[in-house]
Design a protein around this motif. Structure first.
Motif, PDB file in Angstrom:
ATOM      1  N   THR A  35       0.807  -1.216   0.000  1.00 31.98           N
ATOM      2  CA  THR A  35       0.000   0.000   0.000  1.00 31.98           C
ATOM      3  C   THR A  35       0.840   1.266   0.000  1.00 31.98           C
ATOM      4  OG1 THR A  35      -0.126  -0.099   2.415  1.00 31.98           O
ATOM      5  CG2 THR A  35      -1.927  -1.103   1.179  1.00 31.98           C
ATOM      6  N   LEU A  36       2.143   1.167   0.183  1.00 30.17           N
ATOM      7  CA  LEU A  36       2.964   2.355   0.344  1.00 30.17           C
ATOM      8  C   LEU A  36       3.811   2.697  -0.868  1.00 30.17           C
ATOM      9  CD1 LEU A  36       4.209   1.930   4.024  1.00 30.17           C
ATOM     10  CD2 LEU A  36       2.328   3.321   3.181  1.00 30.17           C
ATOM     11  N   ARG A  37       3.988   1.768  -1.795  1.00 30.30           N
ATOM     12  CA  ARG A  37       4.878   2.079  -2.905  1.00 30.30           C
ATOM     13  C   ARG A  37       4.443   1.398  -4.185  1.00 30.30           C
ATOM     14  NH1 ARG A  37      10.539  -0.920  -3.050  1.00 30.30           N
ATOM     15  NH2 ARG A  37      10.153  -0.509  -5.222  1.00 30.30           N
ATOM     16  N   ARG A  38       4.867   1.984  -5.278  1.00 30.08           N
ATOM     17  CA  ARG A  38       4.682   1.387  -6.582  1.00 30.08           C
ATOM     18  C   ARG A  38       5.966   0.654  -6.960  1.00 30.08           C
ATOM     19  NH1 ARG A  38       0.954   3.538 -10.092  1.00 30.08           N
ATOM     20  NH2 ARG A  38       2.442   3.320 -11.800  1.00 30.08           N
ATOM     21  N   PRO A  39       5.901  -0.225  -7.942  1.00 31.34           N
ATOM     22  CA  PRO A  39       7.122  -0.927  -8.340  1.00 31.34           C
ATOM     23  C   PRO A  39       8.168   0.035  -8.866  1.00 31.34           C
ATOM     24  CG  PRO A  39       5.155  -1.952  -9.272  1.00 31.34           C
ATOM     25  CD  PRO A  39       4.734  -0.659  -8.672  1.00 31.34           C
ATOM     26  N   ALA A  40       9.429  -0.284  -8.613  1.00 28.11           N
ATOM     27  CA  ALA A  40      10.518   0.551  -9.100  1.00 28.11           C
ATOM     28  C   ALA A  40      10.634   0.431 -10.607  1.00 28.11           C
ATOM     29  CB  ALA A  40      11.838   0.120  -8.446  1.00 28.11           C
ATOM     30  N   LYS A  41      11.130   1.488 -11.219  1.00 29.21           N
ATOM     31  CA  LYS A  41      11.345   1.456 -12.662  1.00 29.21           C
ATOM     32  C   LYS A  41      12.429   0.431 -12.998  1.00 29.21           C
ATOM     33  CE  LYS A  41       8.542   4.739 -14.042  1.00 29.21           C
ATOM     34  NZ  LYS A  41       7.471   4.507 -15.016  1.00 29.21           N
ATOM     35  N   LEU A  42      12.370  -0.074 -14.197  1.00 29.67           N
ATOM     36  CA  LEU A  42      13.332  -1.089 -14.597  1.00 29.67           C
ATOM     37  C   LEU A  42      14.684  -0.461 -14.913  1.00 29.67           C
ATOM     38  CD1 LEU A  42      11.205  -3.306 -16.940  1.00 29.67           C
ATOM     39  CD2 LEU A  42      11.601  -3.520 -14.512  1.00 29.67           C
ATOM     40  N   LEU A  43      15.682  -1.300 -14.908  1.00 23.68           N
ATOM     41  CA  LEU A  43      17.001  -0.856 -15.316  1.00 23.68           C
ATOM     42  C   LEU A  43      17.054  -0.749 -16.830  1.00 23.68           C
ATOM     43  CD1 LEU A  43      19.072  -3.151 -12.952  1.00 23.68           C
ATOM     44  CD2 LEU A  43      18.414  -0.775 -12.581  1.00 23.68           C
ATOM     45  N   TYR A 244      -3.501 -28.919 -17.654  1.00 28.09           N
ATOM     46  CA  TYR A 244      -2.161 -28.471 -17.271  1.00 28.09           C
ATOM     47  C   TYR A 244      -1.879 -27.110 -17.878  1.00 28.09           C
ATOM     48  CZ  TYR A 244       2.943 -28.225 -17.024  1.00 28.09           C
ATOM     49  OH  TYR A 244       4.224 -27.810 -16.789  1.00 28.09           O
ATOM     50  N   ILE A 245      -1.278 -26.234 -17.069  1.00 29.51           N
ATOM     51  CA  ILE A 245      -0.875 -24.897 -17.500  1.00 29.51           C
ATOM     52  C   ILE A 245       0.611 -24.736 -17.177  1.00 29.51           C
ATOM     53  CG2 ILE A 245      -1.138 -22.417 -17.063  1.00 29.51           C
ATOM     54  CD1 ILE A 245      -4.060 -22.902 -16.456  1.00 29.51           C
ATOM     55  N   GLU A 246       1.348 -24.121 -18.099  1.00 26.83           N
ATOM     56  CA  GLU A 246       2.779 -23.920 -17.908  1.00 26.83           C
ATOM     57  C   GLU A 246       3.099 -22.427 -17.895  1.00 26.83           C
ATOM     58  OE1 GLU A 246       5.586 -26.447 -20.145  1.00 26.83           O
ATOM     59  OE2 GLU A 246       6.398 -24.560 -20.912  1.00 26.83           O
ATOM     60  N   VAL A 247       3.883 -22.003 -16.911  1.00 34.10           N
ATOM     61  CA  VAL A 247       4.219 -20.586 -16.738  1.00 34.10           C
ATOM     62  C   VAL A 247       5.735 -20.425 -16.806  1.00 34.10           C
ATOM     63  CG1 VAL A 247       4.042 -18.572 -15.238  1.00 34.10           C
ATOM     64  CG2 VAL A 247       2.187 -20.262 -15.296  1.00 34.10           C
ATOM     65  N   ASP A 248       6.189 -19.497 -17.656  1.00 31.85           N
ATOM     66  CA  ASP A 248       7.613 -19.250 -17.814  1.00 31.85           C
ATOM     67  C   ASP A 248       7.870 -17.746 -17.778  1.00 31.85           C
ATOM     68  OD1 ASP A 248      10.268 -19.714 -18.119  1.00 31.85           O
ATOM     69  OD2 ASP A 248      10.139 -20.609 -20.128  1.00 31.85           O
ATOM     70  N   ALA A 249       9.095 -17.355 -17.449  1.00 30.30           N
ATOM     71  CA  ALA A 249       9.442 -15.936 -17.344  1.00 30.30           C
ATOM     72  C   ALA A 249       9.623 -15.321 -18.721  1.00 30.30           C
ATOM     73  CB  ALA A 249      10.726 -15.778 -16.530  1.00 30.30           C
ATOM     74  N   CYS A 250       9.299 -14.041 -18.823  1.00 36.55           N
ATOM     75  CA  CYS A 250       9.541 -13.255 -20.030  1.00 36.55           C
ATOM     76  C   CYS A 250      10.417 -12.061 -19.667  1.00 36.55           C
ATOM     77  CB  CYS A 250       8.230 -12.755 -20.640  1.00 36.55           C
ATOM     78  SG  CYS A 250       7.243 -14.035 -21.433  1.00 36.55           S
ATOM     79  N   GLU A 251      11.243 -11.659 -20.597  1.00 33.01           N
ATOM     80  CA  GLU A 251      12.060 -10.470 -20.389  1.00 33.01           C
ATOM     81  C   GLU A 251      11.163  -9.242 -20.462  1.00 33.01           C
ATOM     82  OE1 GLU A 251      16.047  -8.318 -22.259  1.00 33.01           O
ATOM     83  OE2 GLU A 251      14.984  -9.877 -23.392  1.00 33.01           O
ATOM     84  N   PRO A 252      11.124  -8.425 -19.418  1.00 35.33           N
ATOM     85  CA  PRO A 252      10.255  -7.246 -19.444  1.00 35.33           C
ATOM     86  C   PRO A 252      10.790  -6.174 -20.379  1.00 35.33           C
ATOM     87  CG  PRO A 252      11.587  -7.239 -17.466  1.00 35.33           C
ATOM     88  CD  PRO A 252      11.883  -8.537 -18.163  1.00 35.33           C
ATOM     89  N   ASP A 253       9.899  -5.333 -20.849  1.00 35.19           N
ATOM     90  CA  ASP A 253      10.328  -4.202 -21.669  1.00 35.19           C
ATOM     91  C   ASP A 253      11.068  -3.195 -20.794  1.00 35.19           C
ATOM     92  OD1 ASP A 253       9.159  -5.178 -24.003  1.00 35.19           O
ATOM     93  OD2 ASP A 253       7.217  -4.326 -23.488  1.00 35.19           O
ATOM     94  N   PRO A 254      12.140  -2.593 -21.297  1.00 36.79           N
ATOM     95  CA  PRO A 254      12.846  -1.569 -20.522  1.00 36.79           C
ATOM     96  C   PRO A 254      11.906  -0.420 -20.153  1.00 36.79           C
ATOM     97  CG  PRO A 254      14.151  -2.252 -22.402  1.00 36.79           C
ATOM     98  CD  PRO A 254      12.812  -2.872 -22.576  1.00 36.79           C
TER      99      PRO A 254
END
Length: 350
Positions: A35-43, A244-254
């Motif tokens: 409740t106190l912060r938003r996510p930090a910006k990406l590198l 069955y469902i499969e979840v994998d990581a994706c590279e986020p947009d800068p």
């Protein structure tokens, strides 16, 4: 030396992404941070060369004025049948994604939504089983607070059992808690999370079968999130569940403000991938203490490949695209060829 050995080999851009090198900003927020912060910006982006357009070169531009794509229209016309009871296994390939994936699927189950075009059934009540300290309730309930939740959202309850975080739902200690709850008929859906060293052992396979049988017999949907640690490639998890469902990581947009970015695939719908069905990319964000999800058709787990696809859809030619992204036109050409093959249903790696 044979002539073929003297040929210069071109780089293989279709090799899988090393997810361990993704930016370390995707993590579970503490109860206070909810409740106190938003996510930090990406590198900054991690390309081989810095795009001439800066990190924003990968970012989404204004939406195209073109009408809805034929693939999306086809996806809307092809109805899928929801799984109503039995066992739904969700394979999570990276542990840090578990809190967000679980919260997303539980939210879709409460609101009769869909996950990668797999519709959730109409459920009177969803009950989530967690293990560990009672303090976990605060974080779990925080993750259950989603923006734009309809008034018709069904009842959602949470229970924390056991005193250790690695509580094993596929052993006697876990089944002694979960099976009676399934048989009681008080809950139409029960969710749990389990860390599993793969490939699946006989004991774990038998536990999956008992959960599936109990769910079928008592009309309960059991959703078990399996956090994969080792041996996933030969696990064949889809053979032990009704769905069955499969979840994998994706590279986020800068410069994206998402907390987590991942793909969700339903292997049973693989034949419909050419129509944009069966695999989607989700971006999870925190806005004013409430969670939101953005679902888009899966293009690639690579941010650069997605940027190439977006520029192409906007009518850009290869040379301007290469100049914006700081890559060669040959790389753009190979990327487009790979993406077209994937859209046609060929199982190429990202």
């Amino acid at each position: 030396m044979p002539p073929e050995d003297r040929k210069k080999k071109s780089p293989d851009i279709s090799s899988p992404i090393d997810h361990s090198k993704l930016r370390p900003r995707q993590r579970l927020l503490s109860a206070e941070e909810l409740t106190l912060r938003r996510p930090a910006k990406l590198l900054k982006g991690t390309g081989t060369r810095k795009p001439k357009g800066g990190s924003n070169a990968y970012a989404r531009g204004p939406k195209s004025k073109s009408v809805e794509s034929p693939r999306r229209k086809a996806a809307a016309q092809l109805d899928q049948t929801p799984i109503c009871h039995g066992l739904l296994l969700v394979g999570v390939l990276h542990p840090y994604l578990l809190p967000y994936v679980r919260a997303l699927i539980e939210f879709k189950a409460r609101t009769e939504g869909s996950v990668a075009h797999l519709p959730m059934p109409s459920l009177p009540r969803v009950h989530a089983l967690h293990s560990g300290s009672k303090r976990k309730l605060t974080a779990v309930r925080g993750l259950a607070n989603w923006e734009n939740a309809p008034v018709s959202a069904i009842e959602f309850s949470v229970d924390v059992v056991g005193r250790k975080d690695n509580f094993d739902w596929c052993r006697d200690e876990g089944e002694a808690v979960a099976i009676p709850m399934i048989e009681s008929g008080k809950h139409s859906c029960i969710t749990m999370a389990q860390t599993c060293r793969l490939p699946v052992t006989t004991d774990v396979a038998q536990a999956f079968e008992r959960y599936a049988t109990a769910g079928e017999r008592h009309g309960v949907l059991v959703i078990l999130f399996v956090v994969c640690t080792e041996g996933y490639a030969t696990s064949h998890l889809h053979e032990f569940a009704d769905e069955y469902i499969e979840v994998d990581a994706c590279e986020p947009d800068p410069d994206d403000d998402s907390v987590a970015t991942f793909s969700v695939e339903v292997p049973a719908l693989a034949d419909s991938r050419a129509h944009g069905i069966g695999k989607s990319m989700y971006e999870i964000r925190l806005n004013s203490g409430q969670w939101t999800d953005t679902e888009t058709p899966f293009v690639s787990s690579s941010a650069r490949d997605r940027a190439v696809s977006r520029f192409t859809e906007d009518g850009e030619l290869m040379e301007p695209i290469a100049d914006k992204l700081g890559i060669s036109t040959a790389t753009v050409s190979r990327t487009l060829a790979k993406l077209r093959a994937m859209q046609n249903g060929l199982p190429l790696p990202d």
